[in-house]
Design a protein around this motif. Structure first.
Motif, mmCIF file in Angstrom:
data_model
loop_
_atom_site.group_PDB
_atom_site.id
_atom_site.type_symbol
_atom_site.label_atom_id
_atom_site.label_comp_id
_atom_site.label_asym_id
_atom_site.label_seq_id
_atom_site.Cartn_x
_atom_site.Cartn_y
_atom_site.Cartn_z
ATOM 1 N N ALA A 99 8.069 -7.248 4.287
ATOM 2 C CA ALA A 99 6.932 -6.511 4.059
ATOM 3 C C ALA A 99 6.477 -4.976 3.866
ATOM 4 C CB ALA A 99 7.064 -6.856 5.798
ATOM 5 N N LEU A 100 7.687 -4.404 3.171
ATOM 6 C CA LEU A 100 7.562 -2.984 2.601
ATOM 7 C C LEU A 100 7.191 -3.732 1.662
ATOM 8 C CD1 LEU A 100 8.558 -0.533 3.238
ATOM 9 C CD2 LEU A 100 10.687 -0.766 1.013
ATOM 10 N N GLY A 101 6.704 -4.232 0.574
ATOM 11 C CA GLY A 101 6.432 -5.075 -0.932
ATOM 12 C C GLY A 101 4.859 -5.058 -0.246
ATOM 13 N N GLU A 102 4.200 -5.073 0.749
ATOM 14 C CA GLU A 102 2.764 -4.987 0.377
ATOM 15 C C GLU A 102 2.524 -3.830 1.183
ATOM 16 O OE1 GLU A 102 2.554 -7.003 4.547
ATOM 17 O OE2 GLU A 102 3.403 -8.490 3.902
ATOM 18 N N THR A 103 3.024 -2.491 1.228
ATOM 19 C CA THR A 103 2.629 -1.691 2.321
ATOM 20 C C THR A 103 3.066 -0.330 0.568
ATOM 21 O OG1 THR A 103 3.451 -1.562 4.093
ATOM 22 C CG2 THR A 103 3.500 1.182 3.162
ATOM 23 N N ILE A 104 4.156 -0.134 -0.151
ATOM 24 C CA ILE A 104 4.696 0.409 -1.323
ATOM 25 C C ILE A 104 4.770 -0.594 -2.231
ATOM 26 C CG2 ILE A 104 6.451 1.209 -1.981
ATOM 27 C CD1 ILE A 104 5.306 3.189 0.028
ATOM 28 N N SER A 105 4.264 0.058 -3.997
ATOM 29 C CA SER A 105 4.679 -0.631 -5.228
ATOM 30 C C SER A 105 5.358 0.576 -5.486
ATOM 31 C CB SER A 105 3.089 -1.601 -5.087
ATOM 32 O OG SER A 105 1.942 0.013 -5.654
ATOM 33 N N PHE A 106 5.434 -0.050 -6.667
ATOM 34 C CA PHE A 106 6.449 1.596 -7.861
ATOM 35 C C PHE A 106 5.652 1.212 -9.009
ATOM 36 C CE2 PHE A 106 9.021 -1.943 -8.042
ATOM 37 C CZ PHE A 106 9.949 -1.618 -9.663
ATOM 38 N N PHE A 139 1.139 7.919 -3.722
ATOM 39 C CA PHE A 139 1.385 8.563 -2.986
ATOM 40 C C PHE A 139 0.788 9.377 -2.416
ATOM 41 C CE2 PHE A 139 5.484 11.638 -1.636
ATOM 42 C CZ PHE A 139 5.426 10.436 -0.885
ATOM 43 N N THR A 140 0.512 9.846 -3.440
ATOM 44 C CA THR A 140 -0.894 10.733 -2.398
ATOM 45 C C THR A 140 -1.527 10.652 -1.757
ATOM 46 O OG1 THR A 140 -1.002 11.897 -4.498
ATOM 47 C CG2 THR A 140 -2.677 12.609 -2.962
ATOM 48 N N SER A 141 -2.704 9.006 -1.581
ATOM 49 C CA SER A 141 -2.937 8.216 -0.619
ATOM 50 C C SER A 141 -1.881 8.606 0.755
ATOM 51 C CB SER A 141 -3.525 7.134 -0.905
ATOM 52 O OG SER A 141 -4.341 6.512 -0.047
ATOM 53 N N LEU A 142 -0.796 7.393 0.802
ATOM 54 C CA LEU A 142 -0.291 7.461 1.674
ATOM 55 C C LEU A 142 0.144 9.272 2.491
ATOM 56 C CD1 LEU A 142 2.697 5.281 -0.135
ATOM 57 C CD2 LEU A 142 1.454 4.465 1.920
ATOM 58 N N CYS A 143 0.201 10.246 1.895
ATOM 59 C CA CYS A 143 1.159 11.537 2.621
ATOM 60 C C CYS A 143 -0.667 11.709 3.039
ATOM 61 C CB CYS A 143 1.330 12.647 1.856
ATOM 62 S SG CYS A 143 2.417 12.378 0.285
ATOM 63 N N ASN A 144 -1.116 11.377 3.105
ATOM 64 C CA ASN A 144 -2.688 11.828 3.716
ATOM 65 C C ASN A 144 -2.612 11.124 5.015
ATOM 66 O OD1 ASN A 144 -3.437 13.236 1.622
ATOM 67 N ND2 ASN A 144 -4.799 11.603 0.308
ATOM 68 N N ARG A 145 -2.137 9.474 5.428
ATOM 69 C CA ARG A 145 -1.946 8.792 6.270
ATOM 70 C C ARG A 145 -0.959 8.679 6.810
ATOM 71 N NH1 ARG A 145 -3.301 4.604 1.957
ATOM 72 N NH2 ARG A 145 -1.853 4.007 2.319
ATOM 73 N N LYS A 146 0.275 8.754 5.857
ATOM 74 C CA LYS A 146 1.416 9.105 7.336
ATOM 75 C C LYS A 146 2.156 10.072 7.378
ATOM 76 C CE LYS A 146 1.822 4.347 6.710
ATOM 77 N NZ LYS A 146 2.232 3.490 7.298
ATOM 78 N N THR A 147 2.656 10.180 8.646
ATOM 79 C CA THR A 147 3.591 11.318 8.766
ATOM 80 C C THR A 147 4.882 11.591 7.869
ATOM 81 O OG1 THR A 147 4.769 10.864 10.299
ATOM 82 C CG2 THR A 147 3.423 11.260 11.522
ATOM 83 N N GLY A 148 5.308 12.716 8.692
ATOM 84 C CA GLY A 148 6.378 13.666 6.922
ATOM 85 C C GLY A 148 7.517 12.549 7.549
ATOM 86 N N ALA A 149 7.623 12.264 8.574
ATOM 87 C CA ALA A 149 9.273 11.443 9.071
ATOM 88 C C ALA A 149 8.681 9.690 8.586
ATOM 89 C CB ALA A 149 9.547 11.704 10.415
ATOM 90 N N GLU A 150 7.672 9.920 8.941
ATOM 91 C CA GLU A 150 7.019 7.949 8.633
ATOM 92 C C GLU A 150 6.864 8.101 6.661
ATOM 93 O OE1 GLU A 150 4.142 6.407 11.775
ATOM 94 O OE2 GLU A 150 3.476 7.815 9.909
ATOM 95 N N LEU A 151 6.706 9.204 5.902
ATOM 96 C CA LEU A 151 7.062 9.233 4.424
ATOM 97 C C LEU A 151 8.152 9.371 4.400
ATOM 98 C CD1 LEU A 151 4.100 11.609 3.537
ATOM 99 C CD2 LEU A 151 4.400 9.096 2.730
ATOM 100 N N VAL A 152 9.363 9.557 4.803
ATOM 101 C CA VAL A 152 11.126 9.314 4.759
ATOM 102 C C VAL A 152 11.253 8.241 4.863
ATOM 103 C CG1 VAL A 152 13.242 10.653 4.661
ATOM 104 C CG2 VAL A 152 11.369 12.208 4.981
ATOM 105 N N GLY A 153 10.773 7.648 5.774
ATOM 106 C CA GLY A 153 11.443 6.292 6.598
ATOM 107 C C GLY A 153 11.514 5.566 5.429
ATOM 108 N N LEU A 154 9.753 5.724 4.605
ATOM 109 C CA LEU A 154 9.488 4.580 4.089
ATOM 110 C C LEU A 154 9.585 4.800 2.802
ATOM 111 C CD1 LEU A 154 5.340 5.056 3.763
ATOM 112 C CD2 LEU A 154 6.709 2.449 4.092
ATOM 113 N N LEU A 155 10.211 6.088 2.410
ATOM 114 C CA LEU A 155 10.927 6.429 0.743
ATOM 115 C C LEU A 155 12.405 6.059 0.705
ATOM 116 C CD1 LEU A 155 9.674 9.995 -0.448
ATOM 117 C CD2 LEU A 155 8.733 8.428 -1.008
ATOM 118 N N ASN A 156 12.912 5.667 1.702
ATOM 119 C CA ASN A 156 14.593 5.905 1.921
ATOM 120 C C ASN A 156 14.527 4.203 1.744
ATOM 121 O OD1 ASN A 156 15.538 7.838 1.953
ATOM 122 N ND2 ASN A 156 15.064 8.300 4.522
#
Length: 397
Positions: A310-317, A234-251
């Protein structure tokens, strides 16, 4: 000189028990006691009107709620059939069924609309006019329910009797409008409070707050299988995405992971940044194995749902499971409190989640749970976990 409405209010025909319209008004003003919920209140009002010879055969109450997924709620009473409740999903206000019916006009103008359906001159200006006529109804009245704040909801009355509503019927329905608005407003305040509390602090926590557990130290002991989940890298994602983009990804991620938890009997107690903490409660030790399997199923189903698009290509948990008894209650300072889980099982589950990264695993569980579901897991390795003595077995599933 007394007008006709006053005659109805102060005297009016009585039913077989001697009750009058004034008795109905007094009962409503007194909070419709001892009715315990909205269904009982709606039923009580309608049955009392029928007993007073008011030509009501159908009643609907429409209320608009503060809820993340529900636009509103409808209570419908039909003579001889009782009360049913339905919820309107988000987006209902944009549908033709809504916009082509009287509700939006009544809400905007705060005035009633009546359609005498058996009158040849009755306009077919709303969809429901034809629908009710086909069902055998003869009269239809929609009233605004205006709250003390000016907020407006609505109700409708329908008659299936020849001639529809009489002048007296309309007078009675007009008289009970304001008491009905007060009852509805009271119900709405509690409904919205419960919905918002459940949304932000969890279903069980919301009930605890409404029941008065609002002081520091209030809480309860919970025994459950504990689930911790967080997003990888998630830290890497934070460095590449805006706050709004991160909120959208998390939702979007939680939309895949959370429903299987709820569907399998789990409850989300807290969202924690890029993850969440959930529980699967059990009453005795004999239930632990089944509950553990249920929790594993929930995590597995969430992973499948995430991987389907496609979300699964960007996000894993990552996910970690453990069990035990912990305290869940209020902590905080001054006038700001939060519900928090405290106890060794919580700490251990958090350490397991960290251990998953060290061992290169995405989904792990404690040795105590692994012993119960050995056919579904394998030993991933042993690690020292901060705050716990000795090397700990970490199992993967």
């Amino acid at each position: 000189m007394t007008d006709s409405a006053d005659v109805v209010k102060n005297a009016g025909p009585a039913d077989d028990t001697g009750s009058t319209v004034q008795d109905l008004l007094d009962w409503m003003i007194d909070g419709a006691r001892p009715s315990a919920n909205a269904v009982e209140i709606v039923k009580g009002i309608c049955e009392r009107l029928v007993a007073l010879d008011v030509a009501v055969d159908r009643f609907t109450l429409f209320i608009y709620t503060l809820h993340p997924n529900v636009m509103g709620r409808r209570f419908r009473w039909i003579k001889g059939s009782g009360v049913d409740v339905a919820e309107a999903p988000m987006g209902t206000f944009a549908t033709q069924t809504y916009t082509s019916n009287p509700l939006p006009h009544v809400l905007e103008s705060q005035t009633a609309i009546r359609r005498h359906l058996e009158d040849p001159a009755c306009p077919d200006d709303y969809i429901i006019v034809g629908e009710l006529r086909e069902q055998g109804f003869t009269d239809y009245l929609v009233q605004p329910l205006i709250f003390t704040t000016g907020e407006t909801h609505a109700c409708s009355w329908s008659s299936a009797q020849v001639g529809g509503f009489s002048t007296r019927d309309l007078s009675v329905l007009e008289q009970i409008n304001r008491p009905l608005a007060r009852l509805t407003e009271t119900y709405m305040l509690r409904l919205n409070a419960a919905s918002l509390l459940s949304t932000y602090v969890g279903r069980n926590s919301g009930h605890l707050i409404l029941d008065g557990q609002v002081h520091r130290g209030d809480g309860e002991q919970i025994t459950a299988v504990i689930l911790f989940v967080d997003v990888k890298d998630f830290t890497s994602l934070c460095n590449r995405k805006t706050g709004a983009e991160l909120v959208g990804l998390l939702n979007d991620t939680f939309d895949r992971l959370v429903p299987p938890v709820a569907a399998n009997g789990g409850e989300i107690l807290k969202y924690m940044g890029d993850g969440f903490f959930a529980i699967f409660p059990y009453a005795n030790a004999g239930e632990i194995r089944d509950i553990t399997n249920t929790a594993i199923d929930a995590v597995t189903e969430g992973g499948v749902a995430l991987g389907k698009d496609a979300l699964g290509e960007t996000i894993s948990f990552r996910a970690a499971l453990h069990n035990g008894t912990f305290h869940y209650g209020n902590i905080g300072g001054s006038d700001r409190l939060d519900f928090t889980a405290i106890g060794p099982p919580i700490n251990y589950t958090a350490r397991l989640l960290s251990a998953a990264s060290e061992l290169g695993c995405d989904r792990v569980l404690s040795a105590s749970l692994a012993a119960l579901v050995s056919e579904r897991c394998a030993l991933a390795g042993t690690l020292d976990l901060k705050g716990f003595d000795g090397a700990q077995e970490i199992w993967k599933f």
